[in-house]
Design an enzyme around this catalytic site. Sequence first.
Site, PDB file in Angstrom:
ATOM      1  N   ASP A   9       1.486  -0.812  -0.080  1.00  0.00           N
ATOM      2  CA  ASP A   9      -0.112   0.298  -0.134  1.00  0.00           C
ATOM      3  C   ASP A   9       0.578   1.124   0.186  1.00  0.00           C
ATOM      4  OD1 ASP A   9      -2.305  -2.028  -0.012  1.00  0.00           O
ATOM      5  OD2 ASP A   9      -2.135  -1.811   2.860  1.00  0.00           O
TER       6      ASP A   9
HETATM    7  N1  URA Z   1      -1.435  -6.106   3.088  1.00  0.00           N
HETATM    8  C1  URA Z   1      -1.496  -4.971   3.706  1.00  0.00           C
HETATM    9  O1  URA Z   1      -2.436  -4.477   4.053  1.00  0.00           O
HETATM   10  N2  URA Z   1      -1.047  -3.734   2.794  1.00  0.00           N
HETATM   11  C2  URA Z   1       0.372  -4.123   2.415  1.00  0.00           C
HETATM   12  O2  URA Z   1       0.642  -2.841   2.167  1.00  0.00           O
HETATM   13  C3  URA Z   1       0.763  -5.088   2.482  1.00  0.00           C
HETATM   14  C4  URA Z   1      -0.226  -6.590   2.698  1.00  0.00           C
END
Ligand code: URA
Length: 231
Positions: free
Chosen positions: A102
């Site tokens: 993310d």
């Molecule tokens: N899980 C998440 O919620 N975000 C990420 O960036 C990676 C795994």
Amino acid sequence: MMLSRIISNQNGISRQRANALIAAGKVTVDGRVCRDARENVDRFARVAVEGRTIRQAMPACYLMLNKPAGYLSATEDDIHPTVMELLDPGIREGLHLAGRLDRASTGLLILTNDGQWSRRLTEPAVRIPKVYLVTTECPITEETHQRFAAGIWFEYEQLTTSPATIEELGHCQARVTIYEGRYHQVKRMFHAVGNRVTSLHRESMGDIRLPPELEPGQYRALTSAEIDSAS
Ligand code: URA
């Protein structure tokens, strides 16, 4: 791409003629005679007809990047900076991400131009462990441990996540290991147990670990051992 198509795409050779050349043993893939017109040849292989190279092998590229917060895991975006902008322009061509993070998340991101290799790393069925350092809003309860171990139901995908483990490191801090890599998986798992992730940092994917000396925003080529570990 199918071998007969690679040959017929070149120099105006008909598909029929390509098949005949292959059947006659006049075609090599990385120096090996190949008589199967339907063989799937990746772009990292050199193809020659009667000793003349008609397609050069493309060099495979495998990188790890320490993703800083604020960068999108995408190849382009009109609004936010993308992780591609952290790479030298000459190296970006043809790369894709082997698993995303993310925008606010940090840590290990892998980029490659080898689709077959990256699929093995990211396919949920292959069950490669992905390890995250997580900070949560509320303390992690015993029930959270049990729910993660049992798997969390994801309504949208209509599936239960594979068992995940939690190693508590301190107040609201834990190391979480998951074996898939679904959309926002870690955040959604904590959300499902009434908690919230406030920071997320990926430490490793399988045997590929982010080394402490790689600063946020820096990247390096994977070593042969790291590449082989996911092959
Ligand atoms: N899980 C998440 O919620 N975000 C990420 O960036 C990676 C795994």
